[in-house]
Design an enzyme around this catalytic site. Structure first.
Site, short mmCIF file in Angstrom:
data_model
loop_
_atom_site.label_atom_id
_atom_site.label_comp_id
_atom_site.label_asym_id
_atom_site.label_seq_id
_atom_site.Cartn_x
_atom_site.Cartn_y
_atom_site.Cartn_z
N ASN A 6 0.87 -1.18 0.00
CA ASN A 6 0.00 0.00 0.00
C ASN A 6 0.90 1.23 0.00
OD1 ASN A 6 -1.84 2.00 0.48
ND2 ASN A 6 -2.46 1.28 2.51
N PHE A 7 0.94 1.92 -1.15
CA PHE A 7 1.83 3.08 -1.27
C PHE A 7 1.29 4.30 -0.53
CE2 PHE A 7 4.00 1.98 -5.65
CZ PHE A 7 4.61 0.89 -5.05
N HIS A 86 -9.56 0.68 5.34
CA HIS A 86 -8.25 0.99 5.95
C HIS A 86 -8.45 1.99 7.08
CE1 HIS A 86 -4.14 2.26 6.53
NE2 HIS A 86 -3.77 1.17 5.89
N GLU A 88 -6.75 4.44 8.05
CA GLU A 88 -6.53 5.85 7.71
C GLU A 88 -7.78 6.46 7.09
OE1 GLU A 88 -2.83 5.29 5.63
OE2 GLU A 88 -1.89 4.81 7.55
N GLY A 161 2.92 2.20 10.79
CA GLY A 161 3.86 3.31 10.64
C GLY A 161 4.61 3.67 11.90
N SER A 191 3.88 -2.19 10.39
CA SER A 191 5.34 -2.22 10.62
C SER A 191 5.98 -3.56 10.24
CB SER A 191 5.68 -1.84 12.07
OG SER A 191 5.32 -0.49 12.29
P1 13P Z 1 3.31 0.30 7.60
O1 13P Z 1 3.83 -0.96 6.97
O2 13P Z 1 4.02 1.54 7.15
O3 13P Z 1 3.22 0.18 9.09
O4 13P Z 1 1.79 0.49 7.07
C1 13P Z 1 0.93 -0.57 7.13
C2 13P Z 1 -0.32 -0.23 6.41
O5 13P Z 1 -1.09 0.63 6.82
C3 13P Z 1 -0.59 -0.94 5.14
O6 13P Z 1 -1.89 -0.72 4.72
#
Ligand code: 13P
Length: 226
Positions: A6-7, A86, A88, A161, A191
């Site tokens: 996921n960019f 997601h 976010e 993240g 992570s």
């Molecule tokens: P990270 O790998 O940067 O923790 O992000 C995970 C993520 O939200 C993938 O959708």
């Protein structure tokens, strides 16, 4: 195993094209499954083994939804894969469970492969495993858990993240419980990196990973499935 990148809001159209060309070359003899979710402006048709999906779309064919894309824009690139739920989008963009379920239905009815994300915030994790499972179970409200084109991604919000992945004990117990609610392929995200990938993938009920930061450089992503 399933490896999904996921960019988020990273990469351009040009750098995504270069990335996918390199990745195609790296995965051509692999028996694993690969998905890339670039930003909307970098969507393109899949041409090889790597499946290109969209991070988001509005549940409409077209219409007056400023700033959004719908089915018509995805069809131009034959995109048939979408991330839904997601954290976010749930927290930063304010998507409610009701809206997410509506989006799920729309893309299900259009035959999309859906990677459906669930995950709890830190305060829920800190209140114990049974609260975590209750919280995750609610994120299935209105979702057809028997949809044949469904992959689930468990991504604890506190692990995204932060550099702090869930432990394999946490992943094992949560994945076991999620599989009892919804028996579909189940990814772990949060992570994931080259130091913890072996442990994550060897955990019971883990069918693959959904990766953010560690997927941004193709060489780094490659270390995860090499
Ligand atoms: P990270 O790998 O940067 O923790 O992000 C995970 C993520 O939200 C993938 O959708």
């Amino acid at each position: 195993m399933i490896f999904a990148a996921n960019f988020k809001t990273n990469h351009t159209r040009t750098s995504t094209k270069e990335y996918i060309l390199k990745l195609e070359n790296l995965v051509k003899n692999s028996s694993d499954e690969f998905y890339i979710f670039p930003p909307t402006s970098a969507l393109q048709s899949s041409f090889g083994k790597v499946i290109i999906g969209t991070q988001n779309a509005y549940p409409t064919k077209n219409g007056a939804f400023t700033g959004e894309i719908g089915l018509e824009q995805l069809e131009e690139f034959s995109i048939k894969t979408i991330l839904i739920g997601h954290s976010e989008r749930r927290t930063i963009l304010g998507e409610s469970q009701e809206f997410i379920a509506q989006k799920f239905d729309f893309f299900k009815n259009n035959g999309f492969k859906i990677i459906y994300c669930i995950g709890e915030p830190l305060e829920v994790r800190e209140s114990g495993e049974s609260k975590v499972i209750e919280f995750l179970a609610e994120q299935f409200n209105g979702i057809d858990i028997n949809y044949e084109n469904l992959i689930i991604a468990y991504e604890p919000i506190w692990a995204i993240g932060t550099g702090v992945s869930a432990t394999n004990i946490q992943i094992a117990s949560t994945h076991k419980a999620v599989k009892q609610i919804c028996n579909q392929p189940l990814l772990y995200g949060g992570s994931v990196n080259s130091s913890n990938i072996k442990e994550v993938l060897s955990t019971a009920n883990v069918d693959g990973v959904l990766v953010g930061s560690a997927s941004l450089e193709v060489e780094n992503f490659h270390t995860l499935f090499n």
